[in-house]
Design an enzyme around this catalytic site. Structure first.
Site, PDB file in Angstrom:
ATOM      1  N   HIS A  24       0.858  -1.186   0.000  1.00  0.00           N
ATOM      2  CA  HIS A  24       0.000   0.000   0.000  1.00  0.00           C
ATOM      3  C   HIS A  24       0.890   1.231   0.000  1.00  0.00           C
ATOM      4  CE1 HIS A  24      -3.797   2.187   0.709  1.00  0.00           C
ATOM      5  NE2 HIS A  24      -3.009   3.056   1.327  1.00  0.00           N
ATOM      6  N   CYS A  25       0.673   2.109  -0.981  1.00  0.00           N
ATOM      7  CA  CYS A  25       1.533   3.283  -1.143  1.00  0.00           C
ATOM      8  C   CYS A  25       0.772   4.541  -0.739  1.00  0.00           C
ATOM      9  CB  CYS A  25       1.995   3.398  -2.593  1.00  0.00           C
ATOM     10  SG  CYS A  25       3.067   4.821  -2.892  1.00  0.00           S
ATOM     11  N   PRO A  26       1.195   5.225   0.323  1.00  0.00           N
ATOM     12  CA  PRO A  26       0.494   6.450   0.735  1.00  0.00           C
ATOM     13  C   PRO A  26       0.635   7.579  -0.279  1.00  0.00           C
ATOM     14  CG  PRO A  26       2.512   6.160   2.008  1.00  0.00           C
ATOM     15  CD  PRO A  26       2.319   4.905   1.214  1.00  0.00           C
ATOM     16  N   ASN A  51      -2.191   6.918  -2.414  1.00  0.00           N
ATOM     17  CA  ASN A  51      -3.415   6.621  -1.651  1.00  0.00           C
ATOM     18  C   ASN A  51      -4.154   5.429  -2.256  1.00  0.00           C
ATOM     19  OD1 ASN A  51      -5.349   6.910   0.378  1.00  0.00           O
ATOM     20  ND2 ASN A  51      -6.612   8.291  -0.850  1.00  0.00           N
TER      21      ASN A  51
END
Length: 344
Positions: free
Chosen positions: A156-158, A161
């Site tokens: 999961h890549c902030p 998002n």
């Protein structure tokens, strides 16, 4: 009860808004870099017309591919687990009431018997998500940020998002590649004006924008280079970030190269077979990767008379079976690099 529900609802939307802060930060930097490069550098600082036109053409090509890939990575819907993997309410109730782990494993094995799953837990049981109440397809994992299981989850890549997974992994790799080229091009074309600044030869009002643009391009290029090279390696061995830390477990045991089909097959498994679309961030509907995100071809699993291996596939590179004698009466499925299935 109603006030508590309202508080939870408000907190949920606050969290959803906060998740967009990293994306807004990146978009702000992109917009500023466009202003600094196009206006302050090309229009107000560069004197040579040919140089100015050349800079603008190359810059806008890289800028378009970079932002297009970023958009696709953010807004492409993540792959969700189909309902066929969902346990019935009766099976969920039985599983929750059962205290014996062996009986729990039998319930899950019965449910997953007809599902296309090959990976197991360390205890040799079916992979089950207690939050989503379904059997996990191969290479899928539960994302706490998205609140659901994601097909072929990488991480999961902030900064986008979103989960980087089966449906948008190609876009993510292209985003890293084009953003790296974007930063390198900006740094290469601003370095001469950076030198002029330190020699006090650059007197234009926008000189500080050019100075900071050069520094930002160098810093982002350094971080992007390592990340891009790492994901190029993962593509070449058909491995996700999660699988690089914890190898998937098959019937034969853990195998970090279980999905490795050879460099070329690994590449088209992500970028698709249409060579014209390899480096374009097109939607999966027009340039789909190989597979459906649920079942994946594997390298070291064969089909023979062993009951545990019935229905399994074996993926090999060209020439791997040379000199290997296959017993008569034993069926084996061999998938060659052209993705054709042959029974020998």
């Amino acid at each position: 009860m109603a006030p508590n529900l309202n508080i939870r609802h408000s907190c949920y939307w606050c969290i959803q808004i906060l998740k967009w802060i990293p994306v807004v930060f990146i978009v702000t930097i992109i917009m500023w870099s466009y202003y600094a490069y196009v206006l302050q550098l090309c229009l107000f600082t560069v004197d040579n017309v040919v140089e100015k036109v050349l800079y603008l053409i190359v810059y806008h090509v890289l800028f378009a591919m970079f932002t297009w890939s970023y958009w696709q990575t953010i807004f492409t819907e993540i792959g969700r687990v189909p309902k066929t993997f969902q346990l019935t309410p009766m099976d969920v109730e039985k599983l929750e009431k059962e205290e014996n782990e062996e009986n729990q494993r039998r319930i899950l094995d019965r449910v997953s018997r007809d599902l296309p799953v090959m990976c197991q837990t360390a205890a040799r049981g079916a992979r089950y998500c207690e939050k989503c109440c379904h059997i996990k397809p191969d290479r899928s994992h539960h994302c706490s940020a998205c609140g659901t299981c994601v097909l072929k989850m990488d991480h999961h890549c902030p900064w986008v998002n979103n989960c980087v997974a089966f449906t948008n992994y190609k876009f993510f790799v292209l985003f890293l590649g084009y953003s790296l080229l974007y930063c390198l091009f900006v740094a290469a074309t601003t370095v001469q004006y950076f030198i002029k600044f330190w020699r006090n030869e650059l007197t234009e009002p926008g000189r500080f924008h050019i100075l900071f643009l050069f520094f930002m391009a160098i810093m982002f290029a350094i971080s992007l280079a390592s990340l891009f090279c790492y994901h190029c390696y993962l593509v070449s061995v058909n491995r996700t970030t999660l699988e690089s830390f914890r190898a998937p477990i098959f019937h034969t045991g853990p195998d970090k190269d279980g999905f490795n089909l050879g460099h070329y097959n690994n590449f088209i498994a992500v970028f698709g077979e249409n060579k014209n679309h390899w480096f374009l961030p097109l939607l999966p509907s027009t340039s789909c990767a190989i597979g459906d995100g649920i079942s994946f071809p594997q390298r070291m699993i064969a089909e023979d008379q062993d009951d545990l291996l019935i229905g399994r596939q074996r993926w090999v590179d060209d020439g791997e079976l040379e000199g290997v004698q296959i017993p008569e009466g034993s069926n084996r499925i061999v998938v060659v690099q052209s993705f054709e299935t042959r029974v020998t």
